[in-house]
Design an enzyme around this catalytic site. Structure first.
Site, PDB file in Angstrom:
ATOM      1  N   LYS A   1      -6.258  15.237  -6.390  1.00 51.42           N
ATOM      2  CA  LYS A   1      -5.187  14.656  -5.584  1.00 51.42           C
ATOM      3  C   LYS A   1      -4.423  15.722  -4.820  1.00 51.42           C
ATOM      4  O   LYS A   1      -4.057  15.525  -3.670  1.00 51.42           O
ATOM      5  CB  LYS A   1      -4.229  13.857  -6.491  1.00 51.42           C
ATOM      6  CG  LYS A   1      -4.808  12.515  -6.942  1.00 51.42           C
ATOM      7  CD  LYS A   1      -5.205  11.669  -5.747  1.00 51.42           C
ATOM      8  CE  LYS A   1      -5.413  10.205  -6.072  1.00 51.42           C
ATOM      9  NZ  LYS A   1      -5.996   9.460  -4.933  1.00 51.42           N
TER      10      LYS A   1
ATOM     11  N   TYR B   1      -8.033  14.595 -12.150  1.00 50.36           N
ATOM     12  CA  TYR B   1      -7.395  13.756 -11.123  1.00 50.36           C
ATOM     13  C   TYR B   1      -6.311  14.559 -10.379  1.00 50.36           C
ATOM     14  O   TYR B   1      -6.221  14.517  -9.150  1.00 50.36           O
ATOM     15  CB  TYR B   1      -6.814  12.543 -11.846  1.00 50.36           C
ATOM     16  CG  TYR B   1      -6.137  11.502 -11.005  1.00 50.36           C
ATOM     17  CD1 TYR B   1      -6.872  10.614 -10.222  1.00 50.36           C
ATOM     18  CD2 TYR B   1      -4.754  11.355 -11.037  1.00 50.36           C
ATOM     19  CE1 TYR B   1      -6.242   9.618  -9.489  1.00 50.36           C
ATOM     20  CE2 TYR B   1      -4.116  10.372 -10.324  1.00 50.36           C
ATOM     21  CZ  TYR B   1      -4.854   9.502  -9.537  1.00 50.36           C
ATOM     22  OH  TYR B   1      -4.227   8.521  -8.830  1.00 50.36           O
TER      23      TYR B   1
HETATM   24  P1  NAI Z   1      -7.329   0.016  -7.602  1.00 52.41           P
HETATM   25  O1  NAI Z   1      -8.269   0.357  -8.706  1.00 52.41           O
HETATM   26  O2  NAI Z   1      -6.717  -1.319  -7.614  1.00 52.41           O
HETATM   27  O3  NAI Z   1      -7.993   0.266  -6.214  1.00 52.41           O
HETATM   28  C1  NAI Z   1      -8.977   1.262  -5.987  1.00 52.41           C
HETATM   29  C2  NAI Z   1     -10.163   0.620  -5.302  1.00 52.41           C
HETATM   30  O4  NAI Z   1     -11.077   1.628  -4.927  1.00 52.41           O
HETATM   31  C3  NAI Z   1     -10.914  -0.350  -6.202  1.00 52.41           C
HETATM   32  O5  NAI Z   1     -10.964  -1.611  -5.595  1.00 52.41           O
HETATM   33  C4  NAI Z   1     -12.304   0.278  -6.347  1.00 52.41           C
HETATM   34  O6  NAI Z   1     -13.341  -0.669  -6.386  1.00 52.41           O
HETATM   35  C5  NAI Z   1     -12.380   1.109  -5.081  1.00 52.41           C
HETATM   36  N1  NAI Z   1     -13.341   2.202  -5.203  1.00 52.41           N
HETATM   37  C6  NAI Z   1     -13.562   3.005  -6.278  1.00 52.41           C
HETATM   38  N2  NAI Z   1     -14.535   3.889  -6.002  1.00 52.41           N
HETATM   39  C7  NAI Z   1     -14.936   3.646  -4.726  1.00 52.41           C
HETATM   40  C8  NAI Z   1     -15.895   4.248  -3.867  1.00 52.41           C
HETATM   41  N3  NAI Z   1     -16.652   5.275  -4.282  1.00 52.41           N
HETATM   42  N4  NAI Z   1     -16.030   3.770  -2.623  1.00 52.41           N
HETATM   43  C9  NAI Z   1     -15.292   2.722  -2.187  1.00 52.41           C
HETATM   44  N5  NAI Z   1     -14.369   2.107  -2.974  1.00 52.41           N
HETATM   45  C10 NAI Z   1     -14.192   2.579  -4.213  1.00 52.41           C
HETATM   46  O7  NAI Z   1      -6.169   1.152  -7.660  1.00 52.41           O
HETATM   47  P2  NAI Z   1      -4.814   1.371  -6.831  1.00 52.41           P
HETATM   48  O8  NAI Z   1      -3.765   1.581  -7.836  1.00 52.41           O
HETATM   49  O9  NAI Z   1      -4.622   0.385  -5.790  1.00 52.41           O
HETATM   50  O10 NAI Z   1      -5.079   2.809  -6.207  1.00 52.41           O
HETATM   51  C11 NAI Z   1      -5.295   3.082  -4.859  1.00 52.41           C
HETATM   52  C12 NAI Z   1      -5.171   4.569  -4.626  1.00 52.41           C
HETATM   53  O11 NAI Z   1      -3.844   4.988  -4.927  1.00 52.41           O
HETATM   54  C13 NAI Z   1      -6.089   5.411  -5.487  1.00 52.41           C
HETATM   55  O12 NAI Z   1      -6.551   6.508  -4.721  1.00 52.41           O
HETATM   56  C14 NAI Z   1      -5.165   5.899  -6.581  1.00 52.41           C
HETATM   57  O13 NAI Z   1      -5.624   7.095  -7.155  1.00 52.41           O
HETATM   58  C15 NAI Z   1      -3.896   6.062  -5.835  1.00 52.41           C
HETATM   59  N6  NAI Z   1      -2.686   6.054  -6.650  1.00 52.41           N
HETATM   60  C16 NAI Z   1      -2.227   4.887  -7.199  1.00 52.41           C
HETATM   61  C17 NAI Z   1      -1.095   4.883  -7.969  1.00 52.41           C
HETATM   62  C18 NAI Z   1      -0.521   3.648  -8.486  1.00 52.41           C
HETATM   63  O14 NAI Z   1       0.600   3.695  -9.039  1.00 52.41           O
HETATM   64  N7  NAI Z   1      -1.190   2.515  -8.346  1.00 52.41           N
HETATM   65  C19 NAI Z   1      -0.390   6.130  -8.303  1.00 52.41           C
HETATM   66  C20 NAI Z   1      -0.888   7.286  -7.608  1.00 52.41           C
HETATM   67  C21 NAI Z   1      -2.025   7.216  -6.833  1.00 52.41           C
END
Ligand code: NAI
Length: 736
Positions: free
Chosen positions: A166, A162
């Site tokens: 990133k 990851y």
């Molecule tokens: P989340 O799991 O709630 O949202 C991610 C969404 O992406 C999910 O709804 C999932 O179905 C969708 N997804 C996964 N693979 C996919 C694909 N191939 N095509 C289309 N959609 C797809 O997670 P969150 O926390 O909202 O994360 C959003 C972004 O922020 C991610 O990139 C994560 O790595 C990043 N991030 C989040 C952090 C946090 O504290 N929540 C920290 C650092 C980064």
């Protein structure tokens, strides 16, 4: 005014939950047409469902917003973007947000764990962005967000796959920011923290509940708005806090000597210095980063090293007062970029006393005016940021007490009227340091660019009380000198009052020195009350001239010089006396109540009314002739000094329309130096071939010589390292 996204088409990937859902809702609430993409997987990338995206779309529609759902994977970037175009006909914003986790300690990371993470985060963002790219370029607008993570920036146990993906996205964003800039397609990266299903396994539940996605979304919206000129930035964001990150590089240490092999022992012995962040720099581009490498080659090449010799600078003794001109002169401050919109222009105009009482001030106060303009003296505001952060005190050879600094004089020249919004980058160089006995004067030359185009030049003359007596020279040929007014009655006089809150208002344009607002701070400086900024009176005087002699037309304004003689108290009246001598308007500004002269030796230069602001090119002749003539004069004045410093012969072949047009030799090796036209009888150490136009670009600082070289515009034969020394003559001694 609130930020509207009316008519903008926004794609948010992975918007079925977590952060993406919040972005989608926020964009829709502000009028955007939103495509809610989500594959509907579990957190590890397994399974598939349309429910997540559908739910968010329902919620948006229920609130009166416009949205459509899309269930493609980001791995199908083309298809996904096509769906956006089919739904709304364009694409303005891409928020690359979709993501999954497959955390494992490094040894246990399988090929699939690695590949899936790279595919969804890095490759997915690449595919979606590439599919949108040309649409954005063609419409000259686009905003792209990459979602990185603190795990990428700092590393995190169990997240090797990851972290790599990133930080890969940050690398991608860095280059997109460069390639998209001229098309108004900007790309920024965020490293968010928010409670979501991705974080609920690693964070305690109350933290997950407290860190809300709605504390991240406003940053994303701002970065995606047309008003935002940020490009290539990296931000950490969470819990309502936002911070910006950048690279810092230690000054470093040369560990090799000319003609000697470099050894690991040499590295070991200098390790502390290599890793010492005192006087660190903050390079912002490959060019800046390479520059120091080239400087190293150059300083190794010449036995004693040129001005750029890093070790010499660090090792040279500082004289008693903490000021050492030979170390300081030529040093550059870190470049700074000033972002502004019409708000800052208007705030500045109010700060220097413009008022709606005067109908022809509206063009500076109301962004809806037909001829809305920025006051020319705003040129000091865009450039002062480069020194306001205190970086002057960290220049080698300027070990000065910043609380003892006074603004002595100011010169500003505009090369074109200032824009009313945008981003301007300033590069400041210590042009000279003078010893005035009771203090030191630092001349700081600041060039401000829009992209590559030079917009304005400032010379700040800064007086450091008590820093004199280091045995330096008293005057400098680089100083823009004040000029006394003619000895006759002025041709015009304007009296204007400042208000009690003038300084409180002016400081909002960026000069936050408490001397101008805090009574106890002013008392420490020996003043009865906070004083008005010298540059505020400067703004008053300049606009008096602009109105009196140029019909308030900013394009007529060329340059201004003032010496700050005495302080003004907010609430006092300023009396500007003006004498017209051709295109130069001499000015003297007094406090009406006390008759004390506050701006002395001042003048404004105007462009003749019918002439355009462009410099006329000489019909048929070569522009470079003027430059060589000027260099010839300088060599005559200080040839022996230059011969000692440079000790080389430079030959120039100037071409025009592809043909050889002139040959020049700058001989800084023989006798006391000379410049002449025609072939050189001896051997030149280095020969440059360049077109007349490109030569001018380089000399005027519009194009960096290294860039011209890499672009094939400047050809060099002979000892290429000597070109470094040439900069000494062209840049420092021919401010042309
Ligand atoms: P989340 O799991 O709630 O949202 C991610 C969404 O992406 C999910 O709804 C999932 O179905 C969708 N997804 C996964 N693979 C996919 C694909 N191939 N095509 C289309 N959609 C797809 O997670 P969150 O926390 O909202 O994360 C959003 C972004 O922020 C991610 O990139 C994560 O790595 C990043 N991030 C989040 C952090 C946090 O504290 N929540 C920290 C650092 C980064």
């Amino acid at each position: 005014m609130s930020l509207s996204f009316e008519g903008r088409v926004v794609l948010v990937t992975g918007a079925g939950g977590g952060l993406g859902k919040e972005y989608a809702l926020s964009f829709a609430e502000r009028g955007a047409l939103v495509v809610v993409n989500d594959l509907g997987t579990d957190t590890k990338g397994g399974g598939k469902s349309s429910a997540a995206a559908d739910k968010v779309v329902e919620e948006i529609r229920a609130k009166g917003g416009k949205a459509v759902a899309n269930y493609d994977s980001v791995e199908d970037g083309e298809k996904l973007v096509q769906a956006v175009l089919d739904a709304f006909g364009r694409i303005d914003v891409v928020v690359n947000n979709a993501g999954i986790l497959r955390d494992r300690s490094f040894a246990r990371t399988s090929d699939l764990d690695w590949d899936l993470i790279q595919r969804i985060h890095l490759r997915g963002s690449f595919l979606v962005t590439r599919a949108a790219w040309n649409h954005m370029k063609n419409q000259k607008f686009g905003r792209i967000i990459m979602t990185a993570s603190a795990a990428g920036i700092y590393g995190n146990f169990g997240q090797a796959n990851y972290s790599a993906a990133k930080l890969g996205m940050l690398g991608l964003a860095n280059t997109l920011a460069i390639e998209g800039r001229k098309y108004n397609v900007y790309c920024n990266t965020i490293a968010p923290v928010a409670g979501s299903r991705l974080t609920e396994t690693v964070m305690p539940p109350d933290l997950v509940a407290a860190l809300k996605p709605e504390h991240v979304a406003p940053l994303v919206l701002w970065l995606c708005h047309e008003q935002c000129q940020e490009n290539g930035g990296l931000f950490e964001v969470g819990a309502g806090w936002i911070g910006k990150l950048r690279w810092e590089r230690s000054r470093g240490q040369i560990v090799r000597k000319k003609n000697k092999p470099m050894s690991p022992e040499g590295v070991r012995d200098q390790w502390d210095k290599i890793c010492d962040f005192t006087d660190a720099t903050k390079p912002t581009s490959v060019q800046e980063s390479l520059q120091s490498i080239v400087e190293v080659l150059s300083s190794l090449e010449s036995e004693e090293g040129v001005g750029a010799n890093l070790t010499a600078v660090a090792a040279s003794p500082t004289l008693g007062s903490g000021v050492n001109p030979s170390a300081a002169v030529g040093q550059k401050l870190p470049p700074s970029t000033f972002h502004f919109t019409h708000t800052q222009c208007i705030l500045y105009a109010l700060g220097v006393g413009m008022s709606t009482k005067d109908p022809d001030h509206l063009r500076f106060l109301y962004e809806g005016s037909e001829d809305f303009s920025c006051l020319p003296t705003f040129g000091v505001i865009v450039s002062q940021a480069s020194m306001m952060d205190g970086s002057l005190g960290s220049v080698p050879g300027l070990d000065i007490d910043l609380t003892r600094v006074l603004h002595g004089e100011q010169y500003l020249e505009l090369y074109k009227p200032l824009p009313t919004s945008g981003s301007l980058t300033s590069e400041a160089t210590v042009a000279d340091v003078l010893d005035k006995g009771s203090g030191a004067v630092i001349l700081l030359d600041v060039n401000t660019y829009s992209g590559r185009e030079l917009v304005c030049y400032n010379q700040f003359s800064v007086f450091v009380v008590g820093a004199g007596g280091f045995g330096g020279k008293r005057t400098s040929e680089k100083a823009k000198a004040p000029v006394p007014p003619p000895k006759r009655a002025p041709d015009a006089v304007v009296i204007d009052s400042t208000t009690r809150d003038q300084a409180a208002l002016y400081r909002l344009s960026g000069d936050w020195n408490p001397l101008h607002i805090d009574p106890s701070f002013a008392a420490m400086g020996g003043f009865k009350a906070p004083i008005l900024h010298g540059l505020c009176s400067f703004g008053f005087a300049a606009r008096h001239v602009l109105k009196q002699f140029a019909n308030n037309d900013p394009s007529r304004f060329k340059a201004i010089k003032v010496r700050f003689a005495k302080p003004v108290m907010p609430g006092q009246s300023l009396q500007t006396e003006m004498w017209k001598e051709g295109n130069r308007i001499h000015i003297q500004c007094k406090v009406k109540e006390t008759d004390a002269v506050v701006l002395a030796g001042a003048y404004v230069d105007l462009h003749a009314s019918e002439a355009s602001a462009e410099k006329p090119t000489q019909a048929g002749g070569l522009q470079s002739e003027l430059v060589f003539a000027e260099i010839g004069r300088r060599v005559k004045d200080m040839g022996s000094e230059l011969v000692k410093k440079v000790n080389a012969v430079f030959s120039w072949e100037i071409t025009k329309d592809g043909k050889n047009a002139a040959q020049w030799t700058i001989d800084l090796k023989n006798g006391s130096g000379s410049v002449h036209r025609g072939p050189f009888s001896g051997k030149a150490d280095v020969t440059f071939t360049v077109s007349d136009e490109d030569f001018m670009e380089v000399v005027q600082g519009k194009v960096n010589p290294q860039k011209a070289f890499f672009a094939g515009k400047l050809k060099v034969r002979g000892n290429i390292m000597l070109s470094q020394k040439l900069e000494v003559i062209l840049k420092d001694h021919a401010k042309l």
